[in-house]
Design an enzyme around this catalytic site. Structure first.
Site, PDB file in Angstrom:
ATOM      1  N   TYR A 159       0.815  -1.223   0.000  1.00  0.00           N
ATOM      2  CA  TYR A 159       0.000   0.000   0.000  1.00  0.00           C
ATOM      3  C   TYR A 159       0.849   1.274   0.000  1.00  0.00           C
ATOM      4  O   TYR A 159       0.715   2.100  -0.911  1.00  0.00           O
ATOM      5  CB  TYR A 159      -1.004  -0.001   1.161  1.00  0.00           C
ATOM      6  CG  TYR A 159      -1.726   1.318   1.283  1.00  0.00           C
ATOM      7  CD1 TYR A 159      -2.625   1.716   0.296  1.00  0.00           C
ATOM      8  CD2 TYR A 159      -1.485   2.191   2.346  1.00  0.00           C
ATOM      9  CE1 TYR A 159      -3.272   2.946   0.357  1.00  0.00           C
ATOM     10  CE2 TYR A 159      -2.125   3.415   2.423  1.00  0.00           C
ATOM     11  CZ  TYR A 159      -3.021   3.787   1.431  1.00  0.00           C
ATOM     12  OH  TYR A 159      -3.649   5.006   1.502  1.00  0.00           O
ATOM     13  N   LYS A 163       1.241   4.093  -3.109  1.00  0.00           N
ATOM     14  CA  LYS A 163       0.885   5.510  -2.955  1.00  0.00           C
ATOM     15  C   LYS A 163       2.101   6.408  -3.247  1.00  0.00           C
ATOM     16  O   LYS A 163       1.967   7.476  -3.846  1.00  0.00           O
ATOM     17  CB  LYS A 163       0.345   5.784  -1.553  1.00  0.00           C
ATOM     18  CG  LYS A 163      -0.998   5.125  -1.251  1.00  0.00           C
ATOM     19  CD  LYS A 163      -2.115   5.615  -2.174  1.00  0.00           C
ATOM     20  CE  LYS A 163      -2.646   6.977  -1.793  1.00  0.00           C
ATOM     21  NZ  LYS A 163      -3.832   7.369  -2.596  1.00  0.00           N
TER      22      LYS A 163
END
Length: 369
Positions: A159, A163
């Protein structure tokens, strides 16, 4: 009449407009952006609440689509003046595969950028995350830092890696020529941990506490501090940035801003109790119930089980090495860059943010009865 027609002429697109943050951005735009003529809401899952928005003065267009499908994104972007790209897969528990997280967060962002370039949309605001910076897996504290504070960002989890890559793509795209020859103007916002009405993790913790007889057991030292931010203030910063980016492209283009407010710095658990306490839960213990070495062992065991069980079933516990490192590492921001560059001040005070969140939780509780 002419002034009114001139004032209301912009088309905005919000990707992920039915998500936790996206819904708040949509509602904030309708309240706070007087120049809006059309608001497009692009999401894989459209919420029934969109119907109530279609009776107002602004044309609200709901578009069911997938950010991983470039042609669907391009069709939604065509003719928009501003794109607020909130769509993303937020997953720190391993509910989705690393490939899926990359596909949505990185490829989806590439698709949005290319759609802006191809269709001539000039302004792009991206919802990044503080996790682009940290906390890192080494446990280095980030104490009252700002956008320029040196910090070793070390990512192994899918994750934050996704990002960070997506944010880089957005910032690097600043200045690219879009169709028609004008430069693309981009910026990214990094919210600290968002809370507020509709927050799924808060809901999960609440129900977990109910299953444990109204108790939660301390797992994190109270001395560990985290920055948290109310979703209404995050939405407000997005609306303000989208507006000011059009007025100050040279100053704001290619910039990143931490997204914060006046919420107090506390550990995750103590902060959550600001809302869970009034809803009848209590936090047991002044010290962590389990020693850190045992939590590390359990987190590693959970990660192993998740890997072993993945072909058979989804095992996504709240505790894993990444969430443990995050929860046990101080990460707080103290910056006035957003205030300096575009006049940001929180729209909601801490007291109002807290009250609104408690009311939502109490309503959720009564509806579950």
């Amino acid at each position: 009449m002419a002034d009114s027609a001139q004032a209301q002429k912009l088309v905005y697109l919000v990707t992920g407009g039915c998500g936790f943050l996206g819904e708040h951005v949509v509602r904030m735009l309708l309240q706070q952006e007087p120049r809006l003529r059309e608001l497009r809401i692009f999401d894989l899952h459209l919420g029934p609440w969109l119907e109530e928005l279609k009776t107002g003065p602004v044309q609200v267009t709901a578009i069911q689509g997938d950010v991983t499908q470039a042609h669907e994104v391009a069709a939604a972007v065509a003719g928009a003046h501003v794109v607020i790209h909130t769509a993303g897969l937020v997953d720190v528990f391993g509910r989705a595969s690393p490939e899926t997280i990359h596909e949505v967060n990185v490829q989806g962002t590439k698709n949005v950028i290319e759609a802006c370039v191809q269709t001539g949309t000039q302004f792009l605001v991206y919802t990044s995350s503080m996790e682009v910076v940290g906390p890192n897996i080494k446990g280095h504290p980030f104490y009252r830092g700002n956008e320029d504070t040196p910090y070793e960002a070390v990512h192994r989890h899918p994750y934050p890696s996704s990002k960070a890559r997506a944010e880089q793509l957005v910032l690097e795209a600043n200045g690219r020529k879009v169709r028609g020859g004008l430069p693309l103007v981009t910026c990214a916002l990094r919210p600290t941990g968002i809370y507020g009405e509709g927050h799924q993790i808060m809901r999960d913790i609440y129900y977990q506490g109910l299953r444990l007889g109204g108790r939660l057991f301390r797992a994190i030292p109270a001395s560990v501090e985290h920055g948290r931010v109310y979703v209404g203030n995050v939405a407000w910063m997005h609306v303000l940035v989208a507006r000011e980016l059009q007025q100050r492209p040279a100053l704001m283009g290619g910039q990143v801003y931490f997204c914060y407010d006046k919420s107090p710095y506390k550990s995750y658990e103590d902060f959550n109790m600001e809302f869970l306490g009034p809803c009848g839960l209590r936090l047991v213990g002044t010290r962590p119930l389990l020693p850190y070495w045992l939590l590390m062992f359990l987190a590693a065991l959970n990660a192993l089980l998740q890997w072993l069980l993945r072909p058979l079933l989804l095992y996504a516990p709240l505790l894993n090495p990444y969430t443990l490192a995050m929860a046990n590492t101080t990460f707080t921001v103290s910056t006035n860059k957003a205030q300096r560059h575009f006049g940001y001040e929180p729209l909601f005070s801490w007291e109002e943010s807290r009250t609104r969140t408690i009311r939502w939780m109490q309503a959720m509780d009564s509806s579950a009865q």
